[in-house]
Structures are given as C-alpha cells and as structure tokens.
Scaffold this active site. Structure first.
Site, PDB file in Angstrom:
ATOM      1  N   ARG A   1      36.520  37.364  44.322  1.00 30.43           N
ATOM      2  CA  ARG A   1      36.042  38.589  43.228  1.00 30.43           C
ATOM      3  C   ARG A   1      36.596  38.263  41.494  1.00 30.43           C
ATOM      4  NH1 ARG A   1      40.498  40.066  40.250  1.00 30.43           N
ATOM      5  NH2 ARG A   1      41.894  38.894  41.108  1.00 30.43           N
TER       6      ARG A   1
ATOM      7  N   HIS B   1      46.090  33.664  46.072  1.00 33.47           N
ATOM      8  CA  HIS B   1      45.674  34.324  44.692  1.00 33.47           C
ATOM      9  C   HIS B   1      45.745  36.076  45.112  1.00 33.47           C
ATOM     10  CE1 HIS B   1      45.965  36.613  40.658  1.00 33.47           C
ATOM     11  NE2 HIS B   1      44.834  36.370  40.805  1.00 33.47           N
TER      12      HIS B   1
ATOM     13  N   LEU C   1      48.558  49.603  41.599  1.00 33.99           N
ATOM     14  CA  LEU C   1      47.752  50.946  40.508  1.00 33.99           C
ATOM     15  C   LEU C   1      47.315  51.846  41.541  1.00 33.99           C
ATOM     16  CD1 LEU C   1      45.920  47.631  39.226  1.00 33.99           C
ATOM     17  CD2 LEU C   1      47.867  49.931  38.238  1.00 33.99           C
TER      18      LEU C   1
ATOM     19  N   ARG D   1      35.966  30.811  39.774  1.00 33.72           N
ATOM     20  CA  ARG D   1      37.154  30.397  40.162  1.00 33.72           C
ATOM     21  C   ARG D   1      36.912  29.416  41.825  1.00 33.72           C
ATOM     22  NH1 ARG D   1      40.808  35.557  39.481  1.00 33.72           N
ATOM     23  NH2 ARG D   1      41.408  35.769  37.793  1.00 33.72           N
TER      24      ARG D   1
ATOM     25  N   LEU E   1      41.966  45.152  38.816  1.00 36.51           N
ATOM     26  CA  LEU E   1      42.700  46.440  37.928  1.00 36.51           C
ATOM     27  C   LEU E   1      41.884  46.856  38.296  1.00 36.51           C
ATOM     28  CD1 LEU E   1      45.043  44.299  35.243  1.00 36.51           C
ATOM     29  CD2 LEU E   1      45.585  44.842  37.551  1.00 36.51           C
TER      30      LEU E   1
END
Lengths: 635, 220, 264
Positions: free
Chosen positions: A433, A399, A42, A329, A439
């Site tokens: 995060r 991740h 991206l 998370r 993104l």
C-alpha cells in the site's frame, strides 16, 4: 467461481456505467431494509452514517467504548486525492497508475480506478463536515508530497489526519444515532456470522460489559473491522485490533484473499524489551530529511555522534542513488533488515540510525522543529533521547495488512449479503500500500461505494423474512457459548499473552520481512503446535457473564492461531516476491523483489475446509487492460 | 429554552450571572473599603461620609439592590456548589492539583459560605446595631468603634478580610473568564492582577479593623 | 529457521534500562453495583523503559499466575491518540508527566520503591464498570446533542469553494485535537465537561462550515452537559493542566461568548 464482476467497457467509464446499471431502492422502501455494520473506523462509521442518511435501518457495533476510538484514528500522514489543486500534473489516471504500480501489480484495475475517481469527493465531504485540513495563507487547502509520490496530492491535518477524518465520520454517525436512524452498540464484539440459505443474515455478539450473548438479524452485514497485523503480536496496531470478525466470517464460507500481504513500515521505534506490548510508528515523512545509516563495521562501540563520515554507511543512498532515503516502504524495510542481519545494526543489533544532523545544519533546527516537532517530541517521550542532538534509532514494524476477505467490485464477498469494507477487504492495494492511501480507501468504500452497491443488492435480491428464532441463530449462539465455556474451563498454566507472544515470534521470524520455504514450513509446523497447547493449557480467569478482558483476548488469540497458519500457507504457495511479500528464493541479482507475472498475477482466495484442515486455494486472475506490468526500479 | 432558563437554569448561564454579579460585588468591595478608609482621617470625616450616603436620593434603592446582588450571588453559588459536589459522588483517595487550581479557586465554596456568616454578623454589628447594642447617641463612627474596640470582633474582621481577599483573588479573574474574556497575553496578567486585588482587599480591610482596635480598644 | 527477520519478541538487547520495584495500590471494584476498595501489589524487576500500561500488563501476568483475576483497565492504541486509556495515578490524571496520556507515560518517571496509587476516573457522568474501567458514553451523548455539521454524504461544494483563513483553520485544529479521554472531567474539582464541550464548539465555531448551526449547537450542548450530570466550571484550570493534547481554556471562554450571543 470467483467472479470479480468488474464492469466491462473503458476503464474511466466503468464506475459510472455500473452506477447507472445498478438497481435502486425507492427512498420510501429503504426503511424496510436493515443493515448490520461491524466496526466504526473510517469505513464503518462512514457507511453507517451514509446508509442511515439514505433511510436504511442501521445497527452498528464496535468493541471500543466509543465509535470514535477505532484505530483509523492513529493514522498520521494524510489522505491522497487526485484534485490536482497544485497544477503539477496529477489526475485520476495518475493516482490510479501510481496505486497499481505501488501495489506491485497485484490489485484490480477497476477497483483502483474507482478509488482514484471518488478520492476527489472524499475531500469535499470531509471539508463540509468541518474537518480542519491544513490551509495555505490564501485560505485554500494545502497539500504535500508523501511516500515518494512525484505530485503533491496528500491532504493532511497536522500529524493527525486519521484522527480528524475519523472524528468527521464519527460526528456524522453520532448525528444519525441522535436522529434514531442508527442503533449503536459499543463495547460489543461480533463473535459469529449467521448465514441462512447461503446469505448473510445476522451476527451473534457478546456485550463486553455484561457478557450477554445476543442475536441480531438484518438483510445485509457489513464487516468494517480492519486488519490483522496483530497476528505478529508486536505491531503498530491498537491492542484490540483483531481478525475475529473476518475469521469467523471466513469459517462461515467467506473466502480470505492474499493473507500473506503485509506491510512492514520502515520507520518505527525499535523494540526495547520483552515486556513491550506495542510498537510506535514514526511518520515516513521523516525520511524527507532524515538520512538512514549504520556503522560500516560490525561491533562498533562509539556513540553515533563520534563516528566519522568515513565509517558510516548510508546504505539507502548508496544502493538507490536516485530515490535515496525515499524508496518505497517495502524496499526501505528490507534493506534495514539486511544490514542488521549482517551484524551492523545498532543499539543491540536491531535498529538503524535516522540522522537529522545534516538537515539541521542545512535548514536550521527551527525549520526541522516546524516540520516534525510533534514527532520528535513523541520520540523523546518514548525513548528519553533528544533526536535534535543524537540520531533517532528506527526499525521496521508490522503496520498494515493488504490481504483481507475477498470481495467483488461491489465489495460483496462470495457469501451474498456479506460486504467487506476498508482494510478488512483485500481489494485495492495489491501487494503493497502506498502512503496516504488507507484513509482514502476506507472513506471511499464507506461514503461513496457501498451506498450504490448495497442498493443494487437489495434492489436485485429478494430477502426472505427471517427472525432471530431461526435455527441458524440458535446454532451460532450455541457455538459462541460453547467456545466461551471451553476457554473458561481449561484453567491451564499459561497466560493468553504468552501464547500471543509465542505466535507473534513465529510469525515475525518466519513470515516477516523476508520469507523462505524452510521458514514457512517451520511456521506451518509450529503454529498448530502452539494452537494445540493453547487449547490444552491456557489460563482464562474470571467468568463469561461480566466484563472480562482476558476472555476477550483469549478469543481473539484463538482466532489468530488459526489464521496464522493460513497466512503462512499462502506465503508458501506464492512462489514469487511482490510488494510486501518477499520470498528469498525469488530475488534479482541486486536483491530486489522478483515477480512472476506468468504464474502469479492473480488473487489467491482461500476457502475454509474445517479446523486445522488445509484451505482450498481459489484463484482470481488479474486482468491488466490499461497498464503494462514492469519491474519496479528505484535505482 | 427561554432566556430566563438560559441564564438561571443552565450551567454556563449561571456562571455568567455569577460573573456579572461577582464583578459588581468586586467593585462594591473596593468602593466600600476606600470609603471606610475615612476612619483614618478621623471621626468627623467618616461621619460626614456616612451622612452623605444616607442622604443619597436613591439610598434605599441602592441598599436593596446591593442586598439583592448578595442574595442572588450567594444562592446561585450555593446551588452551583451543591451541583458540583453531586457531580462527583465518590471522591479520590489521592488528588493533587496539576497546576490549575489555586488556594483561592479551590476554596471558593468555603470562603463564600463563610461570607454568609460574616454578612449576617456585619449587618447585626453595623446596619442594625444590635450586636453589640449601640447607644442612641452613636453616629456611624461610634458604631464602628464600638464593635472594633473589642479584640474578638476586630480579629473576626481581620479574618474575614483575609477570607474575602482569598475569595476575590480567584473571583475577579474567574468572572472575566466566565464572561468570555480570554487572551493568551492578558489572561495571565489578569490572574496576577486578581491576586494583587485580593491582597489589597485583605490588607485594606484588615488595616481598618486593626486601626480601630488600636485606637479604641482597651489599651487605646 | 533460516530467515532471521530480526528477533523481535522475547528479545532483550541489553539496553532495557534499569529495573526497579514498585508498590501498587490499585482500585478494585467488581462492577457498578459493588463497592470498591484498594488492593496492594508488589512488583519487582520493572524496567524503567516500560510504559505504564506495559507495567500493568506485567502485573496482570503475575496475578494470572497466582490464580487471581487481572486488573481491568481501558487501553487500545497505546500511542496517545485513541483516548481510551485513563487512570488517576498518584492524584494526577494520566500520571505525573505533563501533557502525556497514561499509555505514553513511562516507568522512568517513577523511582525505585515508590508507592503508586491507581484510581479510575471518578465522576457521576462516568459511572464505574469494573476496577479501573468507567463508562464514558456521556461524551458520545454530548456530541450527539450537536457536535457536528448537519451535512449528509454527497451534494457538498468543492473543498476549495469556501476559503478558510489559515489562522482560523489552525485554531480549529488546536481545538479539534481533543481525544475525548475525559482527563479534563477527571481532574476538574467539579467533574465538569466544559473543556471537552468547548473544544468541539470552538472547532466548529471557528470554521465557516459550522456557522449555520452555531447558536443551536452551543445551547444544545450546554443543556446536554447539565442533563448528563457534569458539574459546573469554576475556572480552576485543572482541565487545561492535565489535558494530554494541550487544549486550552480559551476554548471555554469562547464557548461562554458563544453561549450568551446565542442566548441573547
């Protein structure tokens, strides 16, 4: 020494003020400047396309066979933007606040606020490119709530948001390639950064098909090369994701910030065997309906459906009554690990159940299929189990990495002319995060930040004319060749893969979800040993002058073997727990992360001192003028 | 690109031309077969039908148009087939149909090429009457009977009918797809109709040949 | 090592399924200028839980130990989205499982003692690089011919300024799901790229943002497709049958319509 260059003034006006104060490059003069962009995710694709549209000469590189395959493509859930289309109280300030808090107060206020500001432009840009975001029946963009956020600000394209956003940026890039403004080099890997008179002026690459080592000169170099999660060997990253570009830049003087900040995602498909190469993520949206549990007692042998309610422990709901299964998370991951450490894990010990039986009973299988059909299918494909009938088994996996090369507000590293965008930099997510923010950051950096800050750099710096005949290029090229030849000449007995696995095991055991001094010291002892053996005993077949995937991987693993040590070093020196970094010595009585804001509300950035030498730790104090630092609580 | 290029030079254009011509030829195959069914009604009926056709005001024009239809369809088909084989210079050692290709679809080039042979012989048999030589006194029915009384020719016509049926079983639905007609509901039905159509054509033409063989052959 | 983060690497927990033996026939080709051939390899102790590419990793470890050069094959995300993996497995693009990429194909789909023939994608527009790796740059070139909306960064209207019917948006998304793996070309008896091209043309034709360049896009992409050496579509439907993302042939029909409306 570490000047963040965050503009002064009120938070909400910093970016506008900075843009106005930035030097501009006249459109007619832009073609006189050349830019190298490494990576086409991206950040890289967006930056390449945008800078080319503006008139700069752009050369773009990716190791994949096509820029469309960068790993941004795998992001499932969505992208946040403070559009407040739902009229539910969202605002730029709220997105800023949530991101700072979610990052456990270890990110820069100025950067994060800018991210929240430009988030709204990203959605507009992507829609104009033809990204097929989900729509409501009235034709307006749909949103969902994601990752425990209290507002619906996540835009999505089914479970393939990353793919659609990347294809949007990729199509903009391909358009520029067609126009001749971008020179694209795919299947090409950056192996050295070239620094001349203290500024980044080029790179040395290897053509992965022909093995040709080439020199490329430019007025600035942009690294958009993603994260380093594969230092753990098993992660949700793509096989090719690596630290080489950023590590090579680090070796040439760029500081590496917060390498220990790693995100372990709670809902992945558990490991099944020794020969597994990859872990697969299941979107965390599943936690909206899935209840996470393990058996109450150790040594449970019954099938999950046969275990009565009274013998089940819904540990997240028990410990966090108000957030339940939707805790962030890092909290979800640590708790899954804790119950497995107690010996109550299922399916061999390293998994917990995520159960949809109650949700199916409540809303019907049809609705669950509507919501998660593609995810359930994917799970069934991989495990050959039907999650509509039996609970899913999940376990946390590496991740995303919040650490990266240190950059200032302009996204420029401490090496002038070297800019770092997206996951490759450290800037916006602090120690953890939030979902749907990666993104956002990649595209913000590429579309809306770098066009201004790079122009400012060009407008305010005089670039000496340099050609690839400069000694620095010759030396860098020689270094690449020497390394390649060395790897090929060892002809040892162990495969590259076996070293990568061994490193990964040390990283996971000692630098994983929970860390302590003893383990980290062990890692600091073990990693150099593995590295020594690697350089004595690795088997790299084939030659350097053709397509050689073993050689590619060997170079990347060699860099991970150096990087891993710095990672452990940083984790050892950060004597607190924050976000994804959990030190067992620093926890509350309820086993929650305990920050030390007095001593560690700073960025740790490391300076390379030579192979195997301890890096110098530099500190950038984080200044919080707008938010009050509080203990995160999800009880 | 010019409109000519669009339809005769580039792939989709060519297949659309193929599709249109193919549909017209599908229609012709059906009309021709139904007309020829008049052999079942006897010599007089069939000859009257022949007379009627020959005396149509635009007979020559229709005949030439039909010839042009065939020629363009064939030439374009051959060009496509050559291009398609060039698109994969080295084939697979093992290749299986995954559920799309059918016997009809994968033999289009072969059945089509076979059909060139058929057309030539068919014209020599019937239109020009030189293989076998016809007597001056023979009318249309006689010419047909003269050919199909021979078991070899009759077999050839039956085989050709089967080949044509196979070709059309894919060709009919393929034409619709090429012309942009696709519907989740109707396309599967169309595929079935196309196969049925192929069978009808194969059975119909075979019946004519076998009928004539039985009626006029050595034993008849 | 006081911490146990859950032993993850090198951890075998007794549910690795059964193991089987496989006989592999793998296409080996040194480079684009050398002729290729099949080599036979025997592999035993292959867990049925492994993915197909894990199995190839295992083969490569074995080959490296024997001092032979490993088999080159393309792969990256290993979760079915990047489109890098390929392979013709026993005559099926991406292997025998329906709508599944090679990386998501598991050894449980094969039986003990089975012979597996592994070939690269074969098409003139996908020239070989090495062993099972081919060059799919032609797909990028095809996108360059018009697979985009020509908007530059900045100066675009608000995301909600133009309403898009949910049905169009959903259909556009169906087409946009293409991962560009090339299975459609590999499986097509004519090595045609119609499914790939039509997916992009459909995606943009279905959205208001794609309207301005609609006619030029289809004309230019079709021309590029021919010039790149792809074959013609003869409507077999093999592409649709092997597509891991279930892109349908109605996209090709839509492209055909777009084409003649653009041509006329």
């Amino acid at each position: 020494m570490l000047d963040s260059k965050v503009p002064s003034g009120p938070l909400a006006e910093k970016w506008d003020k900075h843009k106005f104060e930035s030097k501009l490059v006249n459109p007619a003069n832009r073609r006189k400047f050349s830019v190298i962009v490494v990576g086409t995710g991206l950040a890289g694709a967006a930056a390449s396309a945008t800078l080319a549209e503006m008139g700069y000469n752009v050369k773009t590189f990716c190791f994949q066979d096509s820029p469309r395959r960068a790993h941004s493509i795998a992001a499932q859930g969505g992208i946040n933007a403070a559009k407040n289309y739902r009229n539910d109280g969202d605002s730029i300030y709220r997105l800023f606040y949530d991101t700072i808090k979610g990052g456990d107060y270890r990110a820069r206020e100025g950067n994060v606020h800018r991210l929240a500001q430009v988030s709204v432009n990203i959605i507009d840009q992507c829609v104009a490119q033809g990204v097929p975001f989900a729509r409501e029946y009235g034709g307006m963009l749909d949103n969902r709530s994601f990752g425990g956020a209290q507002v619906s600000r996540t835009f999505y394209a089914r479970g393939q948001t990353g793919q659609q956003l990347l294809l949007g940026a990729y199509s903009a890039l391909e358009r520029q390639i067609h126009l001749g403004t971008v020179e694209m080099h795919s299947r090409t890997e950056m192996l050295e950064l070239v620094v001349i008179n203290g500024t980044a002026r080029g790179i040395i690459t290897r053509d992965l098909v022909t093995g040709a080592v080439e020199r490329h000169v430019a007025d600035a170099v942009l690294l958009c090369t993603g994260g380093y999660g594969n230092v753990f060997f098993l992660s949700t990253n793509a096989q090719g994701s690596n630290v080489t570009a950023t590590w090579r830049a680090h070796r040439k003087g760029a500081f590496f910030a917060n390498p220990c900040y790693t995100q372990i995602h709670p809902t992945c498909i558990p490991v099944h065997g020794e020969d597994q190469s990859k872990l697969t993520l299941m979107s965390e949206s599943l936690r909206n309906d899935g209840r996470v549990w393990v058996p109450k007692s150790k040594g449970e042998t019954r099938r999950p459906e046969e275990i009565p309610e009274s013998d089940r422990d819904y540990f997240l709901e028990r410990k966090y009554p108000s957030f339940g299964n939707l805790v962030p998370r890092d909290v979800a991951s640590r708790n899954a690990k804790a119950v497995c450490d107690e010996g109550r894990g299922v399916s061999g010990g390293m998994a917990v159940y995520m159960d949809f039986a109650d949700a199916i009973k409540r809303v019907g299988e049809h609705t669950i299929r509507d919501r998660y059909g593609n995810l359930f299918d994917m799970y069934a494909k991989i495990t050959a189990e039907n999650p509509y009938e039996t609970p899913m088994k999940i376990y946390p996996a590496v991740h995303y990495t919040m650490g990266g090369l240190w950059v200032d507000y302009n996204l420029m590293s401490n090496v002038p002319g070297l800019f770092v965008l997206g996951e490759a930099n450290f800037s916006d997510h602090g120690a953890n995060r939030l979902g749907a923010s990666a993104l956002m950051q990649g595209l913000a950096d590429g579309y809306f930040v770098i066009p201004y800050t790079l122009g400012n750099y060009f407008g305010s710096t005089k670039s000496e004319p340099v050609t690839t005949d400069h000694d620095a290029f010759k030396e860098a090229e020689a270094a690449v060749n020497e390394r390649t030849n060395k790897l090929l000449s060892i002809k040892g007995n162990r495969t590259v893969l076996s070293f990568h696995k061994e490193l990964g095991k040390v990283m996971w055991d000692d630098c994983g979800m929970a860390r302590n001094k003893e383990g980290l010291n062990n890692a600091l002892k073990r990693i150099p040993e593995i590295r020594e053996e690697f350089w004595q005993n690795v088997a790299v077949t084939g030659s350097g002058d053709d397509f050689n995937q073993t050689l590619e991987r060997a170079g990347r693993v060699a860099d991970f073997l150096e990087f891993g040590e710095m990672f452990a070093h940083d984790a050892l020196l950060r004597e607190e727990s924050c976000g994804g970094h959990f030190r067992e010595e620093h926890q509350t009585e309820e086993n929650e992360a305990k920050r030390d804001d007095d001593n560690f509300a700073h960025v740790a950035a490391y300076e390379f001192n030579g192979y195997g030498k301890t890096p110098t730790r530099h500190v950038e104090q984080l200044v919080f003028e707008n938010v009050k630092l509080t203990q995160r609580s999800y009880k | 690109m010019s409109a000519f290029d669009k339809f005769f030079k580039y792939s989709i254009g060519k297949k659309q031309v193929m599709g249109v011509l193919g549909l017209l030829l599908c229609g012709f195959a059906l009309v021709h077969m139904t007309g020829n069914f008049l052999v079942f009604r006897g010599e007089d009926q069939f000859n009257a039908y022949g007379e009627f056709l020959h005396h149509l005001p635009a007979f020559r024009f229709i005949e030439l148009s039909l010839a042009a239809l065939f020629i363009v369809h064939i030439v374009m088909g051959l060009v496509l087939a050559v291009q398609n084989s060039r698109a994969r210079p080295e084939g697979y050692a093992v290749k299986k149909a995954a559920g799309g290709a059918t016997l009809g679809s994968s033999t289009m080039a072969y059945t089509g090429t076979y059909f060139i042979l058929f057309l030539v012989l068919h014209l020599l048999n019937i239109r020009f009457g030189i293989l076998p030589q016809v007597a001056d006194s023979m009318e249309d029915y006689g010419i047909v009977a003269n050919v199909l009384a021979n078991p070899i020719w009759a077999t050839f016509y039956v085989v050709s009918a089967l080949v044509l049926g196979l070709h059309l079983s894919h060709g009919l639905q393929s034409s619709f797809q090429s012309l942009g007609f696709y519907d989740r509901e109707y396309t599967p039905l169309l595929k079935k109709i196309s196969i049925l159509y192929g069978i009808v054509i194969a059975v119909g033409y075979s019946a004519i040949a076998l009928f004539m063989l039985v009626k006029h052959g050595q034993g008849g | 090592m006081a911490t146990t983060n859950g032993s993850i690497n090198g951890h075998s927990d007794g549910h690795s399924g059964k193991t089987i033996a496989l006989h592999l026939q793998v296409w080996r080709q040194k480079n684009s200028t050398t002729k290729g051939h099949f080599e036979n390899y025997d592999l035993s102790g292959v867990s049925t839980e492994m993915s197909f590419l894990d199995m190839l990793d295992m083969l490569n470890e074995q080959l490296t130990h024997e001092g032979k050069e490993p088999v080159a094959f393309d792969h990256d995300c290993r979760e079915g989205i990047c489109g890098t993996c390929s392979l013709m497995i026993n005559g099926y693009a991406h292997g025998p499982d329906e709508h599944t990429t090679t990386c998501q194909t598991h050894i449980r789909s094969f039986s003990d003692g089975e012979t597996i023939v592994i070939e690269p994608w074969r098409a003139r527009a996908f020239p070989p690089i090495k062993d099972l790796v081919v060059d799919r740059t032609s797909f990028d070139l095809l996108i360059q011919a018009g697979g985009y909306v020509s908007v530059s960064t900045g100066g675009v209207p608000d995301g909600n300024a133009i309403a898009v019917a949910k049905e169009s948006s959903d259909k556009a998304m169906d087409a946009a799901a293409c991962i560009g793996c090339g299975a459609c070309v590999a499986a097509c008896p004519n090595a045609s790229a119609m499914l790939f091209a039509s997916a992009k043309i459909s995606h943009l034709a279905l959205l208001p943002q794609g309207q301005v360049e609609r006619k030029n896009r289809v004309a230019n992409m079709v021309r590029a497709m021919d010039e790149l050496g792809f074959g013609n579509c003869t409507n077999h439907g093999e592409c649709e049958a092997v597509c891991p993302k279930e892109i349908k042939m109605d996209n090709i029909a839509r492209m055909n319509r777009e084409y003649y409306f653009a041509a006329l």
